[in-house]
Structure formats: C-alpha cells, structure tokens
Design a protein around this motif. Structure first.
Motif, PDB file in Angstrom:
ATOM      1  N   ASP A 104       0.812  -1.212   0.000  1.00 26.85           N
ATOM      2  CA  ASP A 104       0.000   0.000   0.000  1.00 26.85           C
ATOM      3  C   ASP A 104       0.852   1.270   0.000  1.00 26.85           C
ATOM      4  N   GLY A 105       1.940   1.206   0.755  1.00 26.01           N
ATOM      5  CA  GLY A 105       2.801   2.379   0.860  1.00 26.01           C
ATOM      6  C   GLY A 105       3.373   2.760  -0.490  1.00 26.01           C
ATOM      7  N   LEU A 106       3.894   1.763  -1.216  1.00 25.70           N
ATOM      8  CA  LEU A 106       4.511   2.045  -2.507  1.00 25.70           C
ATOM      9  C   LEU A 106       3.464   2.534  -3.503  1.00 25.70           C
ATOM     10  N   VAL A 107       2.307   1.866  -3.501  1.00 25.92           N
ATOM     11  CA  VAL A 107       1.265   2.243  -4.458  1.00 25.92           C
ATOM     12  C   VAL A 107       0.832   3.688  -4.212  1.00 25.92           C
ATOM     13  N   THR A 108       0.622   4.024  -2.948  1.00 27.92           N
ATOM     14  CA  THR A 108       0.193   5.391  -2.632  1.00 27.92           C
ATOM     15  C   THR A 108       1.267   6.391  -3.021  1.00 27.92           C
ATOM     16  N   GLU A 109       2.520   6.024  -2.755  1.00 24.61           N
ATOM     17  CA  GLU A 109       3.616   6.940  -3.085  1.00 24.61           C
ATOM     18  C   GLU A 109       3.650   7.216  -4.582  1.00 24.61           C
ATOM     19  N   LYS A 110       3.646   6.141  -5.365  1.00 24.13           N
ATOM     20  CA  LYS A 110       3.749   6.317  -6.817  1.00 24.13           C
ATOM     21  C   LYS A 110       2.495   6.967  -7.388  1.00 24.13           C
ATOM     22  N   TRP A 111       1.347   6.599  -6.823  1.00 26.51           N
ATOM     23  CA  TRP A 111       0.085   7.162  -7.289  1.00 26.51           C
ATOM     24  C   TRP A 111       0.085   8.676  -7.081  1.00 26.51           C
ATOM     25  N   SER A 112       0.635   9.118  -5.939  1.00 26.14           N
ATOM     26  CA  SER A 112       0.691  10.557  -5.677  1.00 26.14           C
ATOM     27  C   SER A 112       1.737  11.218  -6.566  1.00 26.14           C
ATOM     28  N   LEU A 113       2.890  10.549  -6.695  1.00 21.77           N
ATOM     29  CA  LEU A 113       3.936  11.102  -7.555  1.00 21.77           C
ATOM     30  C   LEU A 113       3.423  11.276  -8.970  1.00 21.77           C
ATOM     31  N   ALA A 114       2.528  10.394  -9.375  1.00 22.71           N
ATOM     32  CA  ALA A 114       2.006  10.427 -10.735  1.00 22.71           C
ATOM     33  C   ALA A 114       0.831  11.386 -10.860  1.00 22.71           C
ATOM     34  N   GLY A 115       0.682  12.302  -9.940  1.00 17.32           N
ATOM     35  CA  GLY A 115      -0.386  13.280 -10.045  1.00 17.32           C
ATOM     36  C   GLY A 115      -1.746  12.633  -9.983  1.00 17.32           C
ATOM     37  N   MET A 116      -2.055  11.951  -8.908  1.00 18.35           N
ATOM     38  CA  MET A 116      -3.331  11.260  -8.703  1.00 18.35           C
ATOM     39  C   MET A 116      -3.585  10.215  -9.783  1.00 18.35           C
ATOM     40  N   GLY A 117      -2.569   9.416 -10.032  1.00 19.70           N
ATOM     41  CA  GLY A 117      -2.775   8.230 -10.848  1.00 19.70           C
ATOM     42  C   GLY A 117      -2.795   8.440 -12.342  1.00 19.70           C
ATOM     43  N   ASN A 118      -2.085   9.468 -12.843  1.00 21.06           N
ATOM     44  CA  ASN A 118      -1.920   9.597 -14.286  1.00 21.06           C
ATOM     45  C   ASN A 118      -1.040   8.447 -14.769  1.00 21.06           C
ATOM     46  N   ILE A 119      -1.570   7.608 -15.682  1.00 17.04           N
ATOM     47  CA  ILE A 119      -0.907   6.328 -15.927  1.00 17.04           C
ATOM     48  C   ILE A 119       0.455   6.488 -16.586  1.00 17.04           C
ATOM     49  N   GLY A 120       0.599   7.498 -17.429  1.00 18.75           N
ATOM     50  CA  GLY A 120       1.900   7.726 -18.060  1.00 18.75           C
ATOM     51  C   GLY A 120       2.947   8.108 -17.038  1.00 18.75           C
ATOM     52  N   GLU A 121       2.530   8.970 -16.114  1.00 18.89           N
ATOM     53  CA  GLU A 121       3.471   9.381 -15.071  1.00 18.89           C
ATOM     54  C   GLU A 121       3.764   8.219 -14.125  1.00 18.89           C
ATOM     55  N   LEU A 122       2.761   7.380 -13.908  1.00 23.64           N
ATOM     56  CA  LEU A 122       2.950   6.214 -13.034  1.00 23.64           C
ATOM     57  C   LEU A 122       4.000   5.282 -13.641  1.00 23.64           C
ATOM     58  N   GLU A 123       3.883   5.087 -14.955  1.00 27.36           N
ATOM     59  CA  GLU A 123       4.870   4.245 -15.632  1.00 27.36           C
ATOM     60  C   GLU A 123       6.254   4.885 -15.556  1.00 27.36           C
ATOM     61  N   ARG A 124       6.259   6.207 -15.733  1.00 26.71           N
ATOM     62  CA  ARG A 124       7.532   6.909 -15.682  1.00 26.71           C
ATOM     63  C   ARG A 124       8.169   6.781 -14.309  1.00 26.71           C
ATOM     64  N   ALA A 125       7.324   6.888 -13.274  1.00 23.83           N
ATOM     65  CA  ALA A 125       7.851   6.866 -11.912  1.00 23.83           C
ATOM     66  C   ALA A 125       8.290   5.466 -11.504  1.00 23.83           C
TER      67      ALA A 125
END
Lengths: 481, 125
Positions: free
Chosen positions: A454-475
């Motif tokens: 959960d911690g990692l998912v939340t971290e990346k999801w936030s880093l990706a601007g609320m779950g923008n999938i391109g940014e999520l892949e980038r992160a």
C-alpha cells in the motif's frame, strides 16, 4: 676588496637562478634592472626555431592533432542509408526478452473482451490482434511497450465504459435502428488516451468489426502527400491519392479475416477494370496499386460495407485538433484548404458530427492529443461545454474576440446537446486499485523491483499526479532510482 | 532527369527549389505556381506527372523570368543612366544609390550596383 662584477652578480641572483651556471652565460643575458621582470616580459617572445627537434624516425608514428582537409579522420563514419534513420525513429518494439513472463496474464478473447468482470485487470493482447494493431499503426514509439515481454493493457474504468458502448452498438444492430455511437477521448497529457483508443481498436478487432483507423491526423493535413481536386464536387473537395492508397493498404492488412470471405455485391464505376469473379480484397488491392483510383475504390468499399448484413464499423482517428483547422494545402487561389475539404477527413468528420450514420451501426472514436496538438479554440470550447454538461455547471460562453473555426464549431455542436449521441469520454487518473493492479504487473515482469504494498502504491500514485498512468509508468518503470 | 522550361533537374530535386532556381521566381511566386497546379510543397520533380511538367513549362513560358526579367532590370538602370540622373551615375560607378554612407560597408553596392545587373544567366539546354 669586492669587484663591481661581484656585486652585479649578487644582485642578479634573484632574477634567474639558471642563468648563473657559468660566468660566460651571465654576460649573454640582457641587462635588466634588479628585481624587475617587466622588460623581459614585454620583450618580443622568441620565436622557436623550426626543426630544432629531430625528425621522427621512419615508420614511427607521431601525434598529429592538426585538422586537415582530406585526411581520413574528417569523414570516416559511414553515413546511414536513405530512410535508415527514419526507420530507426519509427521502430516499434513490442517485446523485451529480458522481462519476465507474467504467468497470471490472461488474454483478451472474443467472449471476454466486452465483459465487465475484467475491470482492474491487466489483460494480454492476443497475437493476431497485435498484428492488426501494428498494421493500423496503433502502437506509438512513446508508449512503453518495449519494457514488457508482450503487449498487455490495463482494463480501466474508462475501458469498461468503452466496452459498454461497443456492446450497445452490437445489441442495437439486429434491431431496426442501427446505432452509431460517437465519442471524443479527452484527458490530460499522458493520461492514456491513445492507449484507450488502442483498446477500442482491439475490442473491434476481437469482435470482428470492420476497422478503419486514421493513425495520425497530422499526416493528413501537413501537405506531405499529393492532392488533387475532386471532379464534380461543389464546393471543391480534394483527394489525397497516395495517402488514401496507404490507408486502403493498412485497412486491407488489418481486416484480413473480413476480406477472406467478402464478395462484391454491387456494381461499381471504377477507372480500372476489375478481373472477373473478383473478391472485395481484389477491389481494394486495385486501389492500393493505382493511387489515382484509390478514392473511388474507397467509396466502393464503403458502399459494400453499407449493405445490410455487413459487420459494424469502427472509425478511429488520433490527434483530432489537426483536422479541426485549415490544412497546409493551398487551393488554386493560394488560399489554405480547410481540413474538412479533404475527402478522407470529410468522410470521418461527417460520421463524427452525425451528418451521416454508420450504415450497420458502430462506433466513431476520436482521440485528442495534448502533446502534439495545434491550438484549436473552437474544439476546446466545445469540449469544455461538454465537460460542463457532465458536471452540471454553467456552460462556458464563447469569447467573441477569439478567432474560432466556424466549421469546427458546426461539426462538434452536438457536444452541447445532451440528447445527441456525440459525447466526450474523459480519461482521468487511475484509481488506487487500478494503480496497484498495473504495478503488480510491472513487478511480476521484473521491471519494478520492489514489494508492491500500500505504501509504494500510494507513493507512486501521488507522484504520478493522482494516478496519471503515463506518469505512473515513468515513476515506477522508466525511472531507476 | 526532368526538363522544366528547358532546364534539367534531377528527380530528387524539390519542385519548389527547381522553380526558384529561375531568375524572377521567389518563394511567393513559386507557391502561387504550385498551388495553381495542385503540387504539394514537398513534391519532388521526379514525382510529377508528365502532364503537370508540361503545364509548368507552359506556365513558365508565359512569365517574365530569366533573361526577360534581367533585361527589364537592366533597361531600368540604363534609362536612369542615359537620362544622366544621380541614381544612374551611382549605378555606373558601382556605389550606393540611395544615400547610404560610403566610408565603410559598401560591398553589397559594389557587388550589385552595375549597369549589367543580374549577370548573363544560365545556359539553356
């Protein structure tokens, strides 16, 4: 008693220690004032005598750093062959041998592709669909297909919405009114609009629809292919023979299954004679081989597809704002030609705007782009109005001082009409469950070396601007931190 | 090799470039000609149909280009010179015509301001 020489000798010690090895050398030195070096410094620099060093021996290499024309070092590299660099640039890599096989990955099939049970799962694309998608140039170089063993897509909530539309179009088909559903995919940059379009294409391929896809609208309007006025059109329309031939060739390859059995049922007026007992694929092949006949072949193909009993049609286009303005082509009076006056674009826009309906029902999908998009205030305004309708706020007012394209306003006016079947499909951010699902897929492929919690998912999801999938892949996949 | 208006061009030459190689045709005029015959801006000479090449040649033959255009410019200068105007004299001397200073930087004037302006042209095949 000390001599004068001795005193001078003493005072010059400070000037140059090396100059005093012998008394003789001392007298050769220029006389300068004690403790001042300026005269020596400002004196003309002594030219080095050439040839002081011994010439290199025969066969001994010396360092030569001078640039010289005609030397082998100037242009040693082999130039890439014609078209090689472009091929490199456009190369689509769909597989990575170093990525792990994901054992839990299931394929999309004809039966499960429209099922809502897939929501939130990552599903593989079967081989024939991948080939067809390749043929219609649905994969893009900027997308991350090259990281994974084989192409797979996340069935997100927007994909389920799209699947429902496909289902609606299919269920309406046996009844009286054939349903044409029209959608414009909008959303932020890297939010997955092109990938959702690709998912739509794969749904259509799997459900054995007929697919015509304009892979990049920019290529139609940027005046890189030839054009000619269409005879007998008022106001003048323009055909693009080379582009149409290429489109026919793509369509022929992508809809292989349909063309295997399709026969010609109507009489067509073509410039090129058809062989006896020709199949529909022969007709299209004529258009591919003779670009000057390609537009009439396209029309003939459309007539055949309009007959009752033919499959549903998916019309897709990518980069909509390019065709919502003037093209780069010029008419005979050196005025720009509006994109809607190009026959292919006209054909698409007529079906998108609802002027024409798809004869056997189907879906018209257009994806906007946020990275390669010319400004199109009229289109943006219509899309904003549609967004306002969705969230039930006040509809924005058109700024009369803006220069909007009247034909775009007219073509997309159904977006403001809640009853019309033209609407936007907003591609937003992923939910955390969806993000978790795709990150587990990343991890199972070995591209994300981290325990997915959960911690990692939340971290990346936030880093990706609320779950923008391109940014999520980038992160999580592209950035190796 | 494709012949346009009596000059040969390799097939990989852009139509725009080949048109602009004629004295008297610049970007605007070449754009106008190409729009008239519906040739797209990136078209190569080799991709033109024969009929289009003939049309282009016919169009160019009605235009005042190459030696005709050169002659017009030279006649204008010669007229100034024959009338004995200041501008004519400046042209004859190869000096700036429109009041520029001559203390420095008159290379362009030296190069261009001649009675025989525009050179003698290319050799037609």
């Amino acid at each position: 008693m000390p001599s004068a020489n001795c005193l001078r000798n003493f005072s010059q010690l400070s000037l140059d220690a090396t100059a005093h090895s012998t008394a003789a050398s001392r007298f050769l030195q220029p006389r300068v004032a004690c403790f001042s070096t300026s005269a020596a410094r400002y004196a003309n620099p002594q030219m080095k005598k050439k040839g002081m060093t011994a010439a290199p021996k025969k066969g001994v290499k010396t360092l030569n750093t001078k640039k010289s024309k005609g030397a082998s070092g100037a242009d040693a590299g082999k130039r890439p062959a014609q078209g090689e660099r472009k091929a490199q640039r456009k190369r689509i890599v769909l597989s990575n041998n170093n990525a792990l096989e994901v054992s839990s990955l299931k394929d999309l099939t004809k039966t499960n592709v429209l099922s809502e049970a897939n929501e939130g799962l990552v599903m593989g694309l079967p081989e024939p669909v991948v080939d067809a998608l390749r043929d219609v140039e649905a994969f893009k170089t900027t997308q991350g297909w090259s990281f994974f063993r084989r192409p797979a897509v996340l069935v997100r909530k927007e994909a389920i919405q799209l699947a429902k539309l496909f289902k609606a179009a299919e269920e309406a088909a046996p009844g009286k009114d054939k349903k044409t559903i029209r959608r414009i995919l909008t959303g932020n940059r890297m939010s997955g609009k092109s990938t959702l379009l690709l998912q739509g294409l794969s749904m259509a391929f799997l459900r054995q629809w007929f697919v015509i896809s304009l892979p990049e609208c920019q290529d139609i309007v940027n005046a890189h292919t030839d054009y000619a006025p269409l005879e007998g059109s008022e106001p003048t329309q323009y055909t693009q023979d080379t582009y149409t031939a290429a489109l026919l060739s793509q369509t022929l390859k992508a809809n292989k299954a349909y063309f295997e059995n399709a026969k010609i049922t109507q009489k067509h007026d073509l410039a090129v004679p058809l062989p006896a007992k020709a199949k529909l694929s022969d007709l299209v092949a004529i258009g591919v081989a003779n670009p000057e006949a390609s537009w009439s072949v396209f029309k003939a193909l459309w007539t055949e597809l309009s007959q009752p009993g033919q499959p549903q049609i998916l019309l897709a286009a990518e980069g909509l704002s390019h065709i919502m303005q003037n093209s780069e082509y010029m008419n005979a009076d050196v005025k720009p030609i509006h994109a809607h006056d190009l026959t292919i674009v006209r054909h698409f826009v007529d079906h998108l705007s609802g002027v024409k309906q798809l004869p056997n029902g189907g879906v018209v999908l257009a994806a906007t782009s946020k990275s390669n998009a010319p400004a199109s205030p009229a289109m943006d305004f219509r899309i904003k109005s549609a967004e306002a309708l969705k969230i039930q706020t006040s509809i924005p007012q058109w700024n009369p001082y803006t220069n909007g394209d009247a034909r775009t306003m007219e073509a997309l006016k159904d977006l403001e009409n809640p009853k019309a079947d033209l609407d936007i499909l907003e591609v937003g951010g992923l939910s955390k469950e969806e993000a978790r699902s795709i990150m587990e897929y990343y991890a199972e492929s070995g591209m994300l070396r981290h325990q997915v919690n959960d911690g990692l998912v939340t971290e990346k999801w936030s880093l990706a601007g609320m779950g923008n999938i391109g940014e999520l892949e980038r992160a999580s996949v592209r950035a190796r931190i | 090799m494709v012949f346009i208006n009596g000059f040969s061009f390799t097939e990989a030459t852009l139509v725009k470039r080949s048109l602009e190689s004629f004295f008297g045709i610049g970007p605007k005029v070449s754009q106008k000609i190409m729009a008239k015959f519906h040739i797209h801006p990136w078209a190569k000479v080799g991709a033109l149909k024969n009929a289009t090449v003939m049309d282009l040649t016919a169009e160019l033959s009605t235009m005042k280009i190459e030696n005709d255009a050169r002659r017009e410019v030279q006649d204008n200068i010669r007229r100034l010179k024959d009338m004995g105007t200041y501008r004519g004299r400046r042209h004859a001397m190869g000096l700036p015509v429109r009041g520029q200073r001559t203390r420095t930087q008159i290379n362009t004037a030296r190069r261009l301001n001649k009675v025989e302006r525009g050179g003698s042209g290319r050799v037609q095949m």
